[in-house]
Scaffold this motif. Structure first.
Motif, short mmCIF file in Angstrom:
data_model
loop_
_atom_site.label_atom_id
_atom_site.label_comp_id
_atom_site.label_asym_id
_atom_site.label_seq_id
_atom_site.Cartn_x
_atom_site.Cartn_y
_atom_site.Cartn_z
N ARG A 566 0.81 -1.22 0.00
CA ARG A 566 0.00 0.00 0.00
C ARG A 566 0.85 1.27 0.00
O ARG A 566 0.38 2.34 -0.39
N LYS A 569 3.06 3.25 -5.29
CA LYS A 569 2.13 3.65 -6.34
C LYS A 569 2.25 2.64 -7.48
O LYS A 569 3.33 2.16 -7.80
N SER A 666 -5.45 4.92 -8.53
CA SER A 666 -5.64 5.83 -7.40
C SER A 666 -5.96 5.01 -6.16
O SER A 666 -6.23 3.81 -6.23
N ASP A 667 -5.96 5.66 -5.00
CA ASP A 667 -6.25 4.95 -3.75
C ASP A 667 -7.66 4.39 -3.73
O ASP A 667 -7.94 3.40 -3.04
#
Length: 956
Positions: A566, A569, A666-667
């Protein structure tokens, strides 16, 4: 002398006897010579440039050769010629023959089908969403089919698939796919075992088996063939599955689309109560309150796909299961063996088959279980739908039903019953147990059964339709994985007590004398099991050619990898090669495979820790890449494109471009499949940009949304008269008079206002709608000219743009003739304006344009000079006019060389009797220059911009 003669005679006899014996042994031991006829068929029977045979049928024959000890010689022939050669005895065997009255009279068929196929309708991948799967195909659908195809009769038998009977257009093999690409047809009707690149199936029907056949009278060869096919089924039961997976994995499933009514039904229902036979490991069994096994896994996948829950319902017997379905206590019987008569009797309706299994006979060694003798048969309870078939074969025999496969085997093992028929997976799994060591499997007395889902005829009719769609959405690879997981990956349990009870002497001997050997065998078994697991893993998740992981592995594992890292990227990067199909065609598949391996090695060698690359298919790769910054990521991609864009081999250097699509996660991204789809979308967009690299961003997202909106609105816009024809005059610059005009399209969108052609023409060219638009413009121009002529008013020639898609349309010239005759337009008033690129891409362009000229159309080339074959065009095409590209005129302001080129073009065209018009004239000095070199006709904003029809009539 006499003694010597006798000795010589004796030696001669001995030598002769020895020679004849040697000849006899050689004859007996030599493999049988078999001539196999074959016809070329994509993915089924192919012959590459190096003379190697590939395809489903050839692989099957090579496997048969291992069991039949044949020496095969292949003879190429067209399909009908192969049948003739077989009938005449010039060849011995062919594959892919369908049973009908004529073929059954002329040939002997293998007992087992060599495969199954169905009629499939495919469309281009980009048009796929226009035709939701399993819904009726709309009116006006133009359907291409191979000349002489046996599937044409399937249309008449399956008209419920269509809103109305489609127009069938026949093509030879080499023209069919190009007709689809050009928009000449909307779809292709073919066999499911014929794979067309870049297409998807929108409808399937008319399932048919096909067979190996030999000529009448060749019973010995047929017997050897049947024996080999039976042995393959027994010893390698997944062989045919693997063949389908190898050659047709991307063509055998359809996307699961549900109608609104079906979605509403699932939303209301949410949970389905299901009954399966409780004790039929590995097909189905009940354990710890839930069902397990092959059928349970199929049901669980269907439930996940439909977003519903499965509630197991227990039943002590098959009769109780039927009662619970009939009285509504359960919704689905999950393991019904297809027998329409039995289903009708019990008020059941059936889904299509989702699973097929071979049934084999099991009996004790040495027992005589011939169909001629009365025998006692043990059958699992849920095989009752097959009872009529069994009794027809074993007419003198008695059938007793037991609650499980194991109970049937126990009855045979103890002598209570003579024989049992159970599916091969259960037989293989159970007969590995020591207590069944006296039982043998006989596939020659077996048959094939098919499992379907059964529901009450009183149930909601949407339920069976939903189940049908869910079954069709499961690919052969997924079916193979489910079966494999239950049959071959699950370890067998060998009970020691069984061995001791059945073989006490051997048990004592082994435990006393061979403990080390026992431990060795145990270790060997564990090692073998691990190897089997590894082999199964490779089959499921590893690409055979490159040894990279496959897309299925990426979809399954990417989410976990991202979650475990996590702090990093990630981006998905999709690669493919520019025009790889051309490389394959020109250099051969072997070279194409070498380039694919080269690309795989290149991706594996990239110095990015944690980067994972997979091969999707063909030249298409997908990578999950951790990165520090977008700048570093862009540099790494640019390095790959610039340094790894050629392949050297066999004294040949092959240059190629690479398309790259990137999606930065993206998250909030949770749906891995959606993320991969975004990268794929960016890759496809990369084909249209010079850099060959596209990042999926808001601009692309909006562009796709607009693209989709335009496609959704195009038909209604044409029906609602939102498209308007504008006219841009062409002037005689010396006399300042109008000598013609060009018809141009505008879209008067009620929401967005006037849309320019640049907003939609490229989209229409890709999806084929450009044909309707250009013919709409042509007809509107004809109406305008006809009204002016009838009113006695001035008319001038008007040019109408034509796309290259038109030139590939089969009925293009016919439609041109119908329109010009409909409005009785005089000679030379309509000019067909084509781009130089469009003309150069069509092989038969001279013939097409000569036919148009015969209909009294004028022909002109737009943007003359922008291509590489402008001078060739002047000699090749029957031209009336050329239009000099505006870019030449702009460059002429600062380039003496460009001005000289324009002057020479004008002189040459005039010498050939061709009119010259220069477009893009915006300044007076440009007009003066053109007139000074003899070009009198111009078009551009200096004179007039494109204007609506009423404004054009005022100045005309």
């Amino acid at each position: 002398m006499k003694i010597c003669s006798k000795k010589l005679i004796l030696v001669f006899v001995i030598c002769l006897d020895f020679s004849l014996s040697l000849l006899f042994v050689t004859f007996v031991s030599a493999p049988r010579q078999v001539k196999v006829g074959y016809f070329l068929m994509n993915q089924f029977q192919e012959l590459d440039q190096s003379g190697l045979y590939h395809g489903y049928s050839f692989d099957y024959l090579q496997k048969i050769r291992q069991y039949a000890e044949w020496d095969i010689t292949f003879v190429q022939c067209e399909y009908q010629e192969c049948l003739r050669l077989l009938a005449d005895g010039e060849i011995d065997l062919i594959n892919y023959v369908e049973k009908n009255q004529k073929t059954e009279n002329n040939f002997l068929f293998s007992l087992r089908a060599s495969g199954t196929e169905y009629a499939a309708i495919s469309v281009l991948e980009e048009n796929f969403r226009k035709y939701p799967a399993n819904l009726k195909i709309p009116s006006g659908f133009r359907l291409g089919v191979l000349s002489g195809s046996k599937f044409t009769d399937a249309i008449e038998d399956n008209l419920t698939e269509f809103e109305q009977t489609p127009e069938l257009l026949e093509y030879p093999q080499e023209k069919l796919y190009s007709a689809l690409e050009s928009g000449e047809i909307d779809g292709i009707l073919s066999s499911s075992i014929t794979v067309f690149p870049g297409t998807k199936v929108i409808s399937r029907f008319s399932l048919r088996p096909f067979y190996f056949v030999v000529r009448n009278g060749n019973d010995r060869l047929l017997k050897e063939l049947n024996r080999a096919m039976n042995l393959i089924s027994l010893h390698e039961p997944l062989f045919v599955n693997r063949l389908y997976e190898k050659y047709y994995a991307y063509a055998d499933s359809e996307v699961l689309y549900l109608t609104k009514e079906e979605t509403d039904f699932l939303s209301d229902k949410k949970t389905f109560r299901v009954i399966i036979a409780p004790d039929g490991d590995p097909v189905s069994y009940y354990l710890n309150g839930s069902y397990h096994g092959i059928i349970a896994d199929f049901l669980n996948k269907t439930a996940r796909d439909l977003n519903v829950e499965i509630e197991p319902v227990e039943a002590a017997s098959f009769e109780e299961a039927l009662d619970k379905i009939r009285n509504g206590e359960a919704d689905i019987l999950g393991d019904f063996l297809i027998d329409e008569g039995f289903a009708e009797k019990n008020n059941l309706q059936l889904s299509p088959a989702f699973l097929e299994s071979q049934v084999v006979a099991v009996y004790k060694k040495g027992n005589d279980v011939s169909v001629k003798n009365p025998v006692k048969i043990a059958e699992p309870n849920n095989y009752q739908p097959l009872s009529s078939s069994l009794r027809a074969i074993y007419s003198k025999s008695e059938v007793t039903y037991y609650e499980s496969d194991a109970a049937c085997l126990d009855a045979v093992n103890t002598g209570g019953q003579d024989i049992s028929f159970i599916n091969i997976w259960a037989a293989q799994k159970n007969l590995g147990k020591m207590k069944y060591h006296d039982l043998v499997i006989d596939p020659n007395q077996g048959f094939t059964l098919q499992y379907s889902y059964a529901v009450s005829r009183n149930a909601d009719p949407r339920l069976v339709q939903i189940l049908r769609k869910a079954i069709n959405s499961i690919s052969s690879f997924q079916r193979f994985s489910i079966i494999n997981q239950n049959v071959f990956i699950t370890p067998q349990k060998v009970r020691l007590i069984d061995f001791i009870n059945t073989q006490p002497a051997y048990a004592f001997f082994i435990f006393l004398v061979f403990p080390i050997l026992f431990l060795y065998l145990l270790a060997y078994r564990i090692d073998s099991h691990q190897k089997d697991k590894k082999q199964i893993f490779n089959l499921a998740f590893v690409d055979d050619m490159t040894q990279l992981k496959n897309l299925h592995w990426m979809e399954k594992n990417a989410g976990r990898i991202i979650e475990e890292n996590r702090s990093k990227k990630f981006a998905f990067i999709s690669f493919d090669l520019d025009r790889f199909d051309i490389i394959n065609e020109y250099y051969g598949r072997k070279t194409g495979d070498q380039i694919i391996q080269y690309m795989a090695d290149t991706l594996m060698s990239i110095d990015v820790p944690g980067m994972i690359c997979t091969r999707v298919k063909a030249d298409h790769f997908l990578c999950l890449v951790p990165y520090e910054s977008r700048e570093i990521l862009e540099k790494k991609i640019s390095d790959i494109k610039s340094k790894k864009n050629s392949y050297s081999g066999n004294d040949t250097v092959i240059k190629f471009g690479i398309h790259v699509g990137v999606y930065i996660l993206s998250d909030s991204d949770q749906d891995i499949t959606a993320c991969i789809d975004n990268a794929e979308t960016a890759r496809r967009e990369a084909r249209n940009v010079s850099s060959g690299i596209v990042f999926f961003d808001d601009y692309l997202k909006d562009k796709l949304r607009v693209y989709k909106h335009i496609e959704e609105m195009q038909e209604s816009a044409l029906e609602n008269h939102e498209f308007e024809v504008y006219y841009q005059p062409k002037y005689n610059m010396e006399e300042n008079s109008i000598i013609g005009a060009e018809a141009l399209i505008r879209w008067n969108d009620p929401v967005h206002g006037i849309r320019m052609p640049s907003d939609f023409i490229l989209i229409f060219e890709k999806n084929g709608f450009i044909i309707q638009i250009d013919f709409f413009v042509l007809e509107e121009v004809c109406k305008f000219l006809r009204s002016r002529i009838d009113a006695g008013e001035k008319v001038v020639p008007i040019s109408v743009n034509q796309s290259r898609v038109h030139l590939s349309e089969k009925h293009y010239v016919q439609r041109l003739g119908e329109i010009i005759r409909k409005y009785s337009i005089p000679d030379g008033l309509i000019e067909l304006e084509l781009t130089e690129t469009a003309i150069s891409e069509i092989d038969d362009v001279e013939n097409i344009l000569n036919q148009a000229k015969a209909l009294n159309y004028r022909i002109s080339i737009d943007d003359f000079g922008t291509g590489y074959s402008s001078l060739t065009m002047l000699n090749r095409v029957p031209l009336d006019a050329i239009k000099i590209d505006r870019n030449f005129l702009i460059e002429s302001n600062n380039s003496k060389k460009t001005r000289e080129i324009i002057r020479l073009v004008v002189e040459m065209a005039h010498a050939l009797g061709i009119q010259v018009v220069c477009e893009g004239v915006e300044k007076q000095d440009q007009a003066d220059f053109l007139m000074s070199i003899g070009c009198r006709f111009g078009q551009g904003f200096l004179f007039s911009k494109p204007i609506p029809i009423n404004d054009f009539m005022r100045i005309l």
